[in-house]
Structure formats: C-alpha cells, structure tokens
Design a protein around this motif. Structure first.
Motif, PDB file in Angstrom:
ATOM      1  N   TRP A  55       0.827  -1.215   0.000  1.00 43.91           N
ATOM      2  CA  TRP A  55       0.000   0.000   0.000  1.00 43.91           C
ATOM      3  C   TRP A  55       0.855   1.255   0.000  1.00 43.91           C
ATOM      4  CZ3 TRP A  55      -5.106  -0.025   3.237  1.00 43.91           C
ATOM      5  CH2 TRP A  55      -5.951  -1.013   2.727  1.00 43.91           C
ATOM      6  N   ALA A  56       1.963   1.215   0.728  1.00 40.62           N
ATOM      7  CA  ALA A  56       2.812   2.405   0.801  1.00 40.62           C
ATOM      8  C   ALA A  56       3.554   2.566  -0.527  1.00 40.62           C
ATOM      9  CB  ALA A  56       3.804   2.264   1.945  1.00 40.62           C
ATOM     10  N   SER A  57       3.262   3.636  -1.243  1.00 41.71           N
ATOM     11  CA  SER A  57       3.828   3.842  -2.582  1.00 41.71           C
ATOM     12  C   SER A  57       3.783   5.339  -2.870  1.00 41.71           C
ATOM     13  CB  SER A  57       2.970   3.106  -3.619  1.00 41.71           C
ATOM     14  OG  SER A  57       1.700   3.727  -3.683  1.00 41.71           O
ATOM     15  N   PRO A  58       4.457   5.803  -3.941  1.00 36.69           N
ATOM     16  CA  PRO A  58       4.349   7.232  -4.267  1.00 36.69           C
ATOM     17  C   PRO A  58       2.885   7.652  -4.477  1.00 36.69           C
ATOM     18  CG  PRO A  58       6.162   6.243  -5.473  1.00 36.69           C
ATOM     19  CD  PRO A  58       5.445   5.112  -4.785  1.00 36.69           C
ATOM     20  N   LEU A  61       1.174   8.110  -1.151  1.00 30.85           N
ATOM     21  CA  LEU A  61       1.600   9.356  -0.515  1.00 30.85           C
ATOM     22  C   LEU A  61       0.640  10.479  -0.908  1.00 30.85           C
ATOM     23  CD1 LEU A  61       3.721  10.996   1.052  1.00 30.85           C
ATOM     24  CD2 LEU A  61       5.056  11.127  -1.042  1.00 30.85           C
ATOM     25  N   LYS A  62       0.311  10.540  -2.224  1.00 29.11           N
ATOM     26  CA  LYS A  62      -0.623  11.584  -2.688  1.00 29.11           C
ATOM     27  C   LYS A  62      -2.003  11.363  -2.071  1.00 29.11           C
ATOM     28  CE  LYS A  62       1.648  11.977  -7.118  1.00 29.11           C
ATOM     29  NZ  LYS A  62       1.639  11.232  -8.340  1.00 29.11           N
ATOM     30  N   THR A  63      -2.454  10.075  -2.056  1.00 29.94           N
ATOM     31  CA  THR A  63      -3.780   9.772  -1.490  1.00 29.94           C
ATOM     32  C   THR A  63      -3.813  10.153  -0.014  1.00 29.94           C
ATOM     33  OG1 THR A  63      -3.854   7.887  -2.978  1.00 29.94           O
ATOM     34  CG2 THR A  63      -5.512   7.926  -1.240  1.00 29.94           C
ATOM     35  N   PHE A  64      -2.727   9.832   0.700  1.00 25.98           N
ATOM     36  CA  PHE A  64      -2.642  10.134   2.134  1.00 25.98           C
ATOM     37  C   PHE A  64      -2.815  11.642   2.359  1.00 25.98           C
ATOM     38  CE2 PHE A  64      -0.389  11.027   6.078  1.00 25.98           C
ATOM     39  CZ  PHE A  64      -0.745   9.983   6.904  1.00 25.98           C
ATOM     40  N   LEU A  65      -2.103  12.436   1.549  1.00 25.18           N
ATOM     41  CA  LEU A  65      -2.176  13.890   1.726  1.00 25.18           C
ATOM     42  C   LEU A  65      -3.563  14.421   1.336  1.00 25.18           C
ATOM     43  CD1 LEU A  65       1.394  14.835   0.409  1.00 25.18           C
ATOM     44  CD2 LEU A  65       0.611  14.761   2.787  1.00 25.18           C
ATOM     45  N   ARG A  94       7.738   7.146   5.123  1.00 29.06           N
ATOM     46  CA  ARG A  94       9.109   6.748   4.758  1.00 29.06           C
ATOM     47  C   ARG A  94       9.120   5.560   3.799  1.00 29.06           C
ATOM     48  NH1 ARG A  94      11.483   7.862  10.056  1.00 29.06           N
ATOM     49  NH2 ARG A  94      11.105   5.733  10.641  1.00 29.06           N
ATOM     50  N   GLU A  95       8.027   4.768   3.814  1.00 33.22           N
ATOM     51  CA  GLU A  95       7.947   3.578   2.935  1.00 33.22           C
ATOM     52  C   GLU A  95       7.393   3.919   1.552  1.00 33.22           C
ATOM     53  OE1 GLU A  95       9.153   0.519   3.946  1.00 33.22           O
ATOM     54  OE2 GLU A  95       9.799   1.644   5.697  1.00 33.22           O
ATOM     55  N   CYS A  96       7.048   5.183   1.313  1.00 30.29           N
ATOM     56  CA  CYS A  96       6.349   5.544   0.074  1.00 30.29           C
ATOM     57  C   CYS A  96       7.271   5.846  -1.108  1.00 30.29           C
ATOM     58  CB  CYS A  96       5.410   6.731   0.327  1.00 30.29           C
ATOM     59  SG  CYS A  96       3.955   6.255   1.272  1.00 30.29           S
ATOM     60  N   THR A  97       8.461   5.288  -1.136  1.00 31.07           N
ATOM     61  CA  THR A  97       9.348   5.479  -2.289  1.00 31.07           C
ATOM     62  C   THR A  97       9.233   4.245  -3.195  1.00 31.07           C
ATOM     63  OG1 THR A  97      11.189   4.386  -1.202  1.00 31.07           O
ATOM     64  CG2 THR A  97      11.005   6.755  -0.867  1.00 31.07           C
ATOM     65  N   VAL A  98       9.643   4.401  -4.460  1.00 31.89           N
ATOM     66  CA  VAL A  98       9.565   3.268  -5.393  1.00 31.89           C
ATOM     67  C   VAL A  98      10.412   2.100  -4.881  1.00 31.89           C
ATOM     68  CG1 VAL A  98      10.105   2.494  -7.740  1.00 31.89           C
ATOM     69  CG2 VAL A  98       9.074   4.736  -7.381  1.00 31.89           C
TER      70      VAL A  98
END
Ligand code: FAD
Length: 201
Positions: A55-58, A61-65, A94-98
């Motif tokens: 789930w943690a992905s770039p 990150l956008k969805t979270f914000l 921190r896990e939201c990088t490719v």
C-alpha cells in the motif's frame, strides 16, 4: 512449552493451531466473548496474492495527503492529538518510495503465496469450510490511467512468481459475462487465476 496467545483473530488462532500442532501447550485469551470479533470478522474474504502490491507507494503518498481534507476517499485520515498516530504516519510515509514499494511488495508476495498454501492445507487437514471459491480474481480498471499504473504493478508481481493475465475488454467479458453490459466503461483488467475468495464470518 506453555505459550499464551493474546487475541483470537485469524492470526492468533492460526498461530495457536500451528504451535499446538508442534506439541506446545497453548492458551488463547480473547477480550471479547468469542473468537473473531475484531478485524477478522468482516473483511472482504479475499485470499489474494494478486493484492500483494504494498500500500505504501508514491501514489499512496498523494492519497494520504489528499485524504487529510477529502473524506470521501477510500482511505480516511483524521488528524488527532495522538503521538502514536504521528510516529505511525512518519513510518508509513518513509515507505512511500519506489525502492521501498518494490522491497515491501517482494516480501508481501512471498508471504501471500505461502499463506495461500497454508490456508488450503489447514482447510484440508481440519475440514474447516469457509465457502471458498478457487476461481481466481479479476481486477478491473475504469480509466486508462489507473489501468496503466495497475498493470505496471501486476506485471511486477508476474515477474516475481505470480501467474497473471493482462486482459482486454473481450477477454474480461469471457471470464465474467456479468460485465458484458458495462464493458465500455471498463478500460481493461488483470486476471489472477490462483487467487481465491471465501466468507470470513
Ligand atoms: C475492511 C477490511 C477488509 C479486509 N479484507 C481483507 C481481505 O479480503 N483479505 C485479507 O487477507 N485481509 C483482509 N483484511 C485484513 C484482515 O482482516 C486482517 O489483517 C486480519 O483480520 C487481522 O487479524 P488479526 O488476528 O491480527 O486481528 P483481529 O482480527 O483484529 O484480532 C485481534 C484480536 O485480539 C483481541 N485483543 C486485542 N487486544 C487484546 C488483549 N489485550 N487481550 C485479549 N484480546 C485482545 C481483539 O479483541 C481481537 O479479537 C481486511 C481488513 C479490513 C479492515
């Protein structure tokens, strides 16, 4: 060995089962009046290595914000004065990088494939039935953009051990004739033939 397991959800009961099978004396303590009264009682019932993309992905990150102010999204984020919430959010972000997405997906896929084997073996050994259906799962996408991102993720799973088929509209309808009437609204999909479904209740 005497072992105490706290919580009689799917994880606690399965852990207790395997520990008892290994000869340990196991006691499960549950704060509710019966087993599976927490998250385990009403999940979607998917046994789906096809869902192994982390789930943690770039994109997350956008969805979270966005979820901070848009409460109509699938994920809801409500700001609270809870230090645990902030430390958890930082760890998630921190896990939201490719790079972390790929690493976490590798681990999830291995775990999901192993878990699928375990649930099938456990069901066979104990006779526990859960209205299981072993016909695969069809994931479909309504826009070309979500299809492109989705198929990228599924291709990655395909290259790492999950049998998948990327399907166009015609094949989609062949697999699920119920979609015939709405196929123009669907851009395409992915079929994961080893995925299973059941009833978690
Ligand atoms: C909406 C939704 C859909 C989902 N869909 C799927 C799906 O399709 N497929 C899938 O694989 N996963 C799915 N999941 C995830 C899955 O449901 C959970 O990962 C799983 O149920 C977690 O099981 P658990 O045993 O760890 O937790 P729980 O089922 O929550 O069990 C924890 C238990 O511990 C007890 N407990 C807690 N603290 C104590 C204490 N101090 N003393 C005694 N007892 C305690 C609680 O009462 C509870 O019964 C979904 C989750 C959600 C929320």
């Amino acid at each position: 060995m005497k072992i105490l397991v706290l919580g009689a959800g799917v994880v606690g009961t399965a852990a207790a089962y395997y520990l008892a099978k290994d000869g340990h004396e196991v006691t499960v303590i549950e704060r509710h009046e019966a087993a599976a009264r927490g998250t385990s009682q009403s999940n979607a019932g998917l046994v789906s290595p096809g869902d192994a993309t982390a789930w943690a992905s770039p994109a997350a990150l956008k969805t979270f914000l966005r979820a901070l102010w848009n409460h109509d999204l699938g994920i809801k984020v409500r700001l609270r004065l809870d230090p645990y919430f902030y430390t958890w959010s930082l760890r998630f972000l921190r896990e939201c990088t490719v790079k972390r997405l790929r690493a976490n997906t590798d681990i999830k896929l291995r775990l999901a494939l192993h878990s699928r084997e375990c649930i099938n073996q456990l069901s066979e050994d104990t006779g526990i039935q859960y209205d299981e259906r072993k016909k695969g799962i069809l994931y479909f996408f309504r826009s070309q953009k979500s299809l492109d991102t989705g198929t990228d993720n599924y291709r990655y799973l395909g290259e790492h051990g999950l049998p998948i088929e990327i399907v166009g509209r015609e094949r989609l309808v062949e697999l699920e004739p119920g979609l015939a009437g709405v196929k123009e609204k669907i851009a395409g999909g992915v079929y994961s033939p080893i995925d299973q479904t059941g009833d978690s209740k």
